[in-house]
Design an enzyme around this catalytic site. Structure first.
Site, PDB file in Angstrom:
ATOM      1  N   GLU A  20       9.032   4.366   3.162  1.00 21.94           N
ATOM      2  CA  GLU A  20       9.069   3.608   1.901  1.00 21.94           C
ATOM      3  C   GLU A  20       9.387   2.135   2.152  1.00 21.94           C
ATOM      4  O   GLU A  20      10.051   1.473   1.351  1.00 21.94           O
ATOM      5  CB  GLU A  20      10.101   4.192   0.925  1.00 21.94           C
ATOM      6  CG  GLU A  20      10.046   5.688   0.749  1.00 21.94           C
ATOM      7  CD  GLU A  20       8.831   6.173  -0.007  1.00 21.94           C
ATOM      8  OE1 GLU A  20       8.040   5.328  -0.468  1.00 21.94           O
ATOM      9  OE2 GLU A  20       8.666   7.390  -0.124  1.00 21.94           O
ATOM     10  N   GLY A  21       8.900   1.603   3.264  1.00 24.20           N
ATOM     11  CA  GLY A  21       9.167   0.220   3.649  1.00 24.20           C
ATOM     12  C   GLY A  21      10.224   0.180   4.724  1.00 24.20           C
ATOM     13  O   GLY A  21      11.337   0.678   4.533  1.00 24.20           O
ATOM     14  N   ALA A  51      10.323   5.186  -5.975  1.00 28.94           N
ATOM     15  CA  ALA A  51      10.862   6.001  -4.884  1.00 28.94           C
ATOM     16  C   ALA A  51      11.987   5.269  -4.150  1.00 28.94           C
ATOM     17  O   ALA A  51      13.008   5.871  -3.794  1.00 28.94           O
ATOM     18  CB  ALA A  51       9.748   6.372  -3.913  1.00 28.94           C
ATOM     19  N   HIS A  98      -2.458   1.754   9.370  1.00 32.89           N
ATOM     20  CA  HIS A  98      -1.914   0.842   8.364  1.00 32.89           C
ATOM     21  C   HIS A  98      -0.672   1.452   7.723  1.00 32.89           C
ATOM     22  O   HIS A  98      -0.768   2.265   6.810  1.00 32.89           O
ATOM     23  CB  HIS A  98      -2.965   0.524   7.293  1.00 32.89           C
ATOM     24  CG  HIS A  98      -4.236  -0.014   7.863  1.00 32.89           C
ATOM     25  ND1 HIS A  98      -4.330  -1.273   8.402  1.00 32.89           N
ATOM     26  CD2 HIS A  98      -5.460   0.571   8.029  1.00 32.89           C
ATOM     27  CE1 HIS A  98      -5.561  -1.462   8.857  1.00 32.89           C
ATOM     28  NE2 HIS A  98      -6.258  -0.362   8.640  1.00 32.89           N
ATOM     29  N   THR A 124       0.007   5.707   3.285  1.00 32.68           N
ATOM     30  CA  THR A 124       0.094   5.306   4.692  1.00 32.68           C
ATOM     31  C   THR A 124      -1.053   5.895   5.501  1.00 32.68           C
ATOM     32  O   THR A 124      -1.381   7.075   5.373  1.00 32.68           O
ATOM     33  CB  THR A 124       1.431   5.771   5.298  1.00 32.68           C
ATOM     34  OG1 THR A 124       2.497   5.167   4.575  1.00 32.68           O
ATOM     35  CG2 THR A 124       1.531   5.384   6.765  1.00 32.68           C
TER      36      THR A 124
END
Length: 385
Positions: A364-365, A243, A136, A132
């Site tokens: 993680e999204g 993860a 971005h 990360t």
């Protein structure tokens, strides 16, 4: 332990032994002190070495490289028990296992495996994962960090943000674009000149975990520190899949901890001459919490069986991560209401879990990104662009 559908019957004796060992570790080493360290915004001393001693670091890595050689069901159960203690504890183990040890094992050279993995598995080295960037987050493919040739090695320039363990890491697995615009992974060591890790302060979440930046000012990377077996986004995305899988299990532990506290409190707390557990609205809260926890347990159990057979898709992992984190956050919020004002104080873990889960639902999204991953999978249409 909450197991309304007798999922333990689906586990092996080894799985149960591993789960119970980690549970004992959490009860002994984490629960008595976690509220203090979270309140003080400090990490538990020597945590990584203690996690290494109980086999919680890189458990799916083969024993010859310092792991425990376990399957993904065991990994999930370990993450569940650690996060019942605190999300920061699971995050530390998850980063070390899935984001640092996994890429070195999967994409590294034999020399890199032997040099780094045993020390990481023992908690002697602390690892960080650099993907990360300040500009971005959900679009890692647009990364600006660059890797340019310099003699027999490379120069790394750029920065990464919101990095767990950054201020205390010994090494970092960092992803950058090379001169051909290919995504490469490199192992950056603390001693390398031009590498700094400023800490991110004033967090309301994951307060028992160190977060920071990874800053690279033309850091020289010898060629032996470049991961040789990946040159695309497949590298970091496969790490994220590992993860995210662990997160889908981990948050169940946080939800169970909140539910058990709320149930005990509701049975003991009296209002209007009787325990509040006897009132319909409190029973509704508790029944719904248990239902959602059970659904999440079944989802992650099935995901583990698929992953053990190398059949779990990234989209299935995204669905489980999104669903289970949302479930855990909702359980924490409902449990807080059961406790009333007592739910906000450090005598109980619920507000701490709730604040932590506000981070977990994003990292993680994000919650929304995982929804679009599922949407793209079922429609065949990319909604990201």
């Amino acid at each position: 332990m909450v197991d309304y559908f007798k999922i333990e019957d689906l586990l092996t004796a080894e799985h149960i032994l591993i789960r119970d060992a980690i549970r004992d570790f959490v009860n002994l080493e984490i629960r008595p002190k976690i509220d203090h360290f979270a309140q003080e915004h400090k990490e538990i001393p020597n945590l990584m070495k203690k996690l290494g001693e109980v086999g919680a670091l890189g458990p799916f890595i083969p024993q010859e490289y310092g792991g425990a050689g376990l399957d993904y069901m065991a990994y999930g159960l370990i993450m569940q028990e650690l996060e019942a203690g605190d999300s920061a504890i699971r995050s530390a183990a998850s980063v070390q296992s899935s984001l640092v040890m996994y890429p070195i094992y999967s994409f590294g050279s034999e020399e890199q495996r032997k040099k780094y993995l045993p020390a990481l598995g023992a908690g002697e080295f602390i690892g960080a994962f650099g993907l990360t960037e300040p500009n971005h987050g959900s679009d890692p493919g647009s990364m600006e960090t660059r890797l340019t040739p310099d003699g027999d090695g490379f120069r790394l320039h750029g920065s990464k943000m919101w990095i767990t363990n950054a201020p205390i890491c010994d090494i970092a697995v960092v992803w950058a674009r090379d001169q051909e615009d290919k995504v490469r992974g490199v192992i950056v060591e603390r001693k390398m000149e031009g590498f700094s890790t400023p800490e991110t302060l004033n967090k309301w979440s994951l307060r028992a975990s160190k977060t920071g930046e990874l800053v690279f000012d033309q850091v020289y990377i010898p060629k032996e520190n470049v991961l040789p077996h990946v040159q695309s986004m497949r590298g970091p995305l496969s790490c994220l899949n590992s993860a995210r899988y662990g997160i889908s299990w981990g948050v169940i532990g946080a939800a169970i901890d909140c539910y058990e506290v709320a149930l005990k409190y509701a049975k003991e707390r009296e209002q209007f001459g009787k325990p509040i557990a006897s009132f319909q609205l409190q029973q509704k809260k508790l029944a719904e919490m248990l239902t959602e926890i059970t659904k999440a347990q079944l989802l992650s159990w099935r995901l583990a069986t698929l992953r053990n057979n190398d059949q779990a898709s990234p989209q299935q992992i995204s669905m489980a991560k999104r669903n289970n984190v949302h479930m855990a956050l909702q359980v924490a919020r409902e449990a807080r209401q059961v406790l009333g004002a007592m739910g906000i104080v450090g005598d109980y873990p619920i507000m701490r879990h709730m604040m932590n889960l506000e981070s977990v639902i994003t990292y993680e999204g994000t919650h929304d990104v995982h929804l679009l991953i599922t949407g793209q999978d079922i429609t065949g249409i990319n909604a990201f662009q």
